[in-house]
Design a protein around this motif. Structure first.
Motif, PDB file in Angstrom:
ATOM      1  N   LEU A 129       0.822  -1.209   0.000  1.00  0.00           N
ATOM      2  CA  LEU A 129       0.000   0.000   0.000  1.00  0.00           C
ATOM      3  C   LEU A 129       0.859   1.265   0.000  1.00  0.00           C
ATOM      4  O   LEU A 129       0.506   2.261  -0.636  1.00  0.00           O
ATOM      5  CB  LEU A 129      -0.954  -0.007   1.192  1.00  0.00           C
ATOM      6  CG  LEU A 129      -2.057  -1.061   1.126  1.00  0.00           C
ATOM      7  CD1 LEU A 129      -2.859  -1.072   2.420  1.00  0.00           C
ATOM      8  CD2 LEU A 129      -2.951  -0.833  -0.068  1.00  0.00           C
ATOM      9  N   THR A 130       1.986   1.225   0.694  1.00  0.00           N
ATOM     10  CA  THR A 130       2.891   2.370   0.686  1.00  0.00           C
ATOM     11  C   THR A 130       3.484   2.580  -0.702  1.00  0.00           C
ATOM     12  O   THR A 130       3.585   3.717  -1.183  1.00  0.00           O
ATOM     13  CB  THR A 130       4.022   2.179   1.720  1.00  0.00           C
ATOM     14  OG1 THR A 130       3.447   1.935   3.003  1.00  0.00           O
ATOM     15  CG2 THR A 130       4.908   3.396   1.803  1.00  0.00           C
ATOM     16  N   LEU A 131       3.853   1.498  -1.366  1.00  0.00           N
ATOM     17  CA  LEU A 131       4.373   1.599  -2.726  1.00  0.00           C
ATOM     18  C   LEU A 131       3.305   2.157  -3.670  1.00  0.00           C
ATOM     19  O   LEU A 131       3.610   3.015  -4.515  1.00  0.00           O
ATOM     20  CB  LEU A 131       4.852   0.233  -3.208  1.00  0.00           C
ATOM     21  CG  LEU A 131       5.530   0.195  -4.570  1.00  0.00           C
ATOM     22  CD1 LEU A 131       6.798   1.049  -4.565  1.00  0.00           C
ATOM     23  CD2 LEU A 131       5.854  -1.230  -4.948  1.00  0.00           C
ATOM     24  N   LEU A 132       2.059   1.724  -3.514  1.00  0.00           N
ATOM     25  CA  LEU A 132       0.978   2.259  -4.339  1.00  0.00           C
ATOM     26  C   LEU A 132       0.778   3.752  -4.082  1.00  0.00           C
ATOM     27  O   LEU A 132       0.529   4.522  -5.009  1.00  0.00           O
ATOM     28  CB  LEU A 132      -0.316   1.497  -4.077  1.00  0.00           C
ATOM     29  CG  LEU A 132      -0.386   0.094  -4.647  1.00  0.00           C
ATOM     30  CD1 LEU A 132      -1.666  -0.599  -4.197  1.00  0.00           C
ATOM     31  CD2 LEU A 132      -0.299   0.115  -6.152  1.00  0.00           C
ATOM     32  N   PHE A 133       0.904   4.162  -2.824  1.00  0.00           N
ATOM     33  CA  PHE A 133       0.784   5.586  -2.508  1.00  0.00           C
ATOM     34  C   PHE A 133       1.876   6.382  -3.206  1.00  0.00           C
ATOM     35  O   PHE A 133       1.618   7.446  -3.773  1.00  0.00           O
ATOM     36  CB  PHE A 133       0.846   5.816  -0.999  1.00  0.00           C
ATOM     37  CG  PHE A 133       0.889   7.266  -0.633  1.00  0.00           C
ATOM     38  CD1 PHE A 133      -0.258   8.036  -0.680  1.00  0.00           C
ATOM     39  CD2 PHE A 133       2.081   7.875  -0.265  1.00  0.00           C
ATOM     40  CE1 PHE A 133      -0.223   9.380  -0.367  1.00  0.00           C
ATOM     41  CE2 PHE A 133       2.120   9.210   0.055  1.00  0.00           C
ATOM     42  CZ  PHE A 133       0.965   9.963   0.008  1.00  0.00           C
TER      43      PHE A 133
ATOM     44  N   ALA B 180       2.617   9.818 -10.063  1.00  0.00           N
ATOM     45  CA  ALA B 180       1.679  10.113 -11.151  1.00  0.00           C
ATOM     46  C   ALA B 180       1.150  11.533 -11.033  1.00  0.00           C
ATOM     47  O   ALA B 180       0.955  12.223 -12.042  1.00  0.00           O
ATOM     48  CB  ALA B 180       0.528   9.115 -11.132  1.00  0.00           C
ATOM     49  N   ASN B 181       0.930  11.992  -9.807  1.00  0.00           N
ATOM     50  CA  ASN B 181       0.462  13.361  -9.586  1.00  0.00           C
ATOM     51  C   ASN B 181       1.522  14.378  -9.993  1.00  0.00           C
ATOM     52  O   ASN B 181       1.196  15.457 -10.489  1.00  0.00           O
ATOM     53  CB  ASN B 181       0.061  13.552  -8.127  1.00  0.00           C
ATOM     54  CG  ASN B 181      -0.517  14.916  -7.862  1.00  0.00           C
ATOM     55  OD1 ASN B 181      -1.292  15.440  -8.651  1.00  0.00           O
ATOM     56  ND2 ASN B 181      -0.122  15.510  -6.752  1.00  0.00           N
ATOM     57  N   LEU B 182       2.773  14.058  -9.793  1.00  0.00           N
ATOM     58  CA  LEU B 182       3.834  14.980 -10.188  1.00  0.00           C
ATOM     59  C   LEU B 182       3.981  15.045 -11.711  1.00  0.00           C
ATOM     60  O   LEU B 182       4.277  16.103 -12.268  1.00  0.00           O
ATOM     61  CB  LEU B 182       5.161  14.563  -9.557  1.00  0.00           C
ATOM     62  CG  LEU B 182       5.266  14.770  -8.048  1.00  0.00           C
ATOM     63  CD1 LEU B 182       6.583  14.203  -7.527  1.00  0.00           C
ATOM     64  CD2 LEU B 182       5.134  16.234  -7.683  1.00  0.00           C
TER      65      LEU B 182
ATOM     66  N   LEU C 147      -7.333  18.256  -5.445  1.00  0.00           N
ATOM     67  CA  LEU C 147      -6.763  16.950  -5.140  1.00  0.00           C
ATOM     68  C   LEU C 147      -5.243  16.927  -5.291  1.00  0.00           C
ATOM     69  O   LEU C 147      -4.549  16.327  -4.474  1.00  0.00           O
ATOM     70  CB  LEU C 147      -7.408  15.880  -6.029  1.00  0.00           C
ATOM     71  CG  LEU C 147      -7.029  14.446  -5.716  1.00  0.00           C
ATOM     72  CD1 LEU C 147      -7.435  14.073  -4.292  1.00  0.00           C
ATOM     73  CD2 LEU C 147      -7.667  13.508  -6.713  1.00  0.00           C
ATOM     74  N   HIS C 148      -4.710  17.582  -6.303  1.00  0.00           N
ATOM     75  CA  HIS C 148      -3.253  17.516  -6.507  1.00  0.00           C
ATOM     76  C   HIS C 148      -2.500  18.192  -5.376  1.00  0.00           C
ATOM     77  O   HIS C 148      -1.410  17.752  -5.008  1.00  0.00           O
ATOM     78  CB  HIS C 148      -2.849  18.069  -7.881  1.00  0.00           C
ATOM     79  CG  HIS C 148      -2.835  19.560  -7.978  1.00  0.00           C
ATOM     80  ND1 HIS C 148      -1.729  20.299  -7.703  1.00  0.00           N
ATOM     81  CD2 HIS C 148      -3.812  20.437  -8.333  1.00  0.00           C
ATOM     82  CE1 HIS C 148      -1.998  21.584  -7.889  1.00  0.00           C
ATOM     83  NE2 HIS C 148      -3.255  21.689  -8.264  1.00  0.00           N
ATOM     84  N   LEU C 149      -3.061  19.229  -4.791  1.00  0.00           N
ATOM     85  CA  LEU C 149      -2.406  19.873  -3.647  1.00  0.00           C
ATOM     86  C   LEU C 149      -2.394  18.957  -2.429  1.00  0.00           C
ATOM     87  O   LEU C 149      -1.399  18.876  -1.702  1.00  0.00           O
ATOM     88  CB  LEU C 149      -3.107  21.188  -3.318  1.00  0.00           C
ATOM     89  CG  LEU C 149      -3.004  22.285  -4.373  1.00  0.00           C
ATOM     90  CD1 LEU C 149      -3.870  23.477  -3.990  1.00  0.00           C
ATOM     91  CD2 LEU C 149      -1.563  22.697  -4.563  1.00  0.00           C
ATOM     92  N   LEU C 150      -3.508  18.251  -2.207  1.00  0.00           N
ATOM     93  CA  LEU C 150      -3.585  17.345  -1.059  1.00  0.00           C
ATOM     94  C   LEU C 150      -2.645  16.152  -1.219  1.00  0.00           C
ATOM     95  O   LEU C 150      -2.012  15.724  -0.245  1.00  0.00           O
ATOM     96  CB  LEU C 150      -5.025  16.876  -0.863  1.00  0.00           C
ATOM     97  CG  LEU C 150      -6.012  17.953  -0.441  1.00  0.00           C
ATOM     98  CD1 LEU C 150      -7.425  17.397  -0.416  1.00  0.00           C
ATOM     99  CD2 LEU C 150      -5.635  18.524   0.908  1.00  0.00           C
TER     100      LEU C 150
ATOM    101  N   ALA D 172       0.355  15.361   1.318  1.00  0.00           N
ATOM    102  CA  ALA D 172       0.470  14.061   1.975  1.00  0.00           C
ATOM    103  C   ALA D 172       1.800  13.396   1.635  1.00  0.00           C
ATOM    104  O   ALA D 172       2.445  12.794   2.505  1.00  0.00           O
ATOM    105  CB  ALA D 172      -0.696  13.168   1.570  1.00  0.00           C
ATOM    106  N   GLY D 173       2.238  13.507   0.393  1.00  0.00           N
ATOM    107  CA  GLY D 173       3.528  12.942  -0.001  1.00  0.00           C
ATOM    108  C   GLY D 173       4.688  13.619   0.712  1.00  0.00           C
ATOM    109  O   GLY D 173       5.627  12.960   1.141  1.00  0.00           O
ATOM    110  N   GLY D 174       4.621  14.933   0.852  1.00  0.00           N
ATOM    111  CA  GLY D 174       5.674  15.655   1.561  1.00  0.00           C
ATOM    112  C   GLY D 174       5.724  15.310   3.042  1.00  0.00           C
ATOM    113  O   GLY D 174       6.808  15.141   3.613  1.00  0.00           O
TER     114      GLY D 174
END
Length: 92
Positions: A11-15, A21-23, A31-34, A38-40
């Protein structure tokens, strides 16, 4: 328990794939900001985990690979590392 840690790693790898993909192709506006936030936050937490475990990984055969895995998977990789065995004291 190994299944639980393996599922957490998956699940962490999928995240991280969603963050990548968002980048590459940003999602819709809010959604892209969230996802970036979350990634940061998760990257900061994993970096802190890697720094806190820096010394304890010194005796491992591949400490830099373990540190990289902690940066990617965090606590899910830490839980799969076996605890060091303390040498028994001889009472002679």
């Amino acid at each position: 328990m190994k299944v639980l840690w393996g599922l957490g790693k998956l699940l962490t790898l999928l995240f991280w794939l969603v963050v990548l993909a968002n980048l590459l192709t940003p999602f819709v506006n809010p959604l892209h900001l969230l996802v970036n936030l979350a990634g940061g936050v998760l990257a900061s937490i994993h970096l802190l985990e890697a720094l806190l475990c820096y010394r304890s990984l010194r005796g491992r055969s591949h400490p830099w690979l373990d540190r990289l895995m902690i940066l990617i998977f965090g606590v899910f990789h830490l839980q799969t590392i076996p605890a060091p065995v303390a040498p028994k004291a001889s009472h002679a």
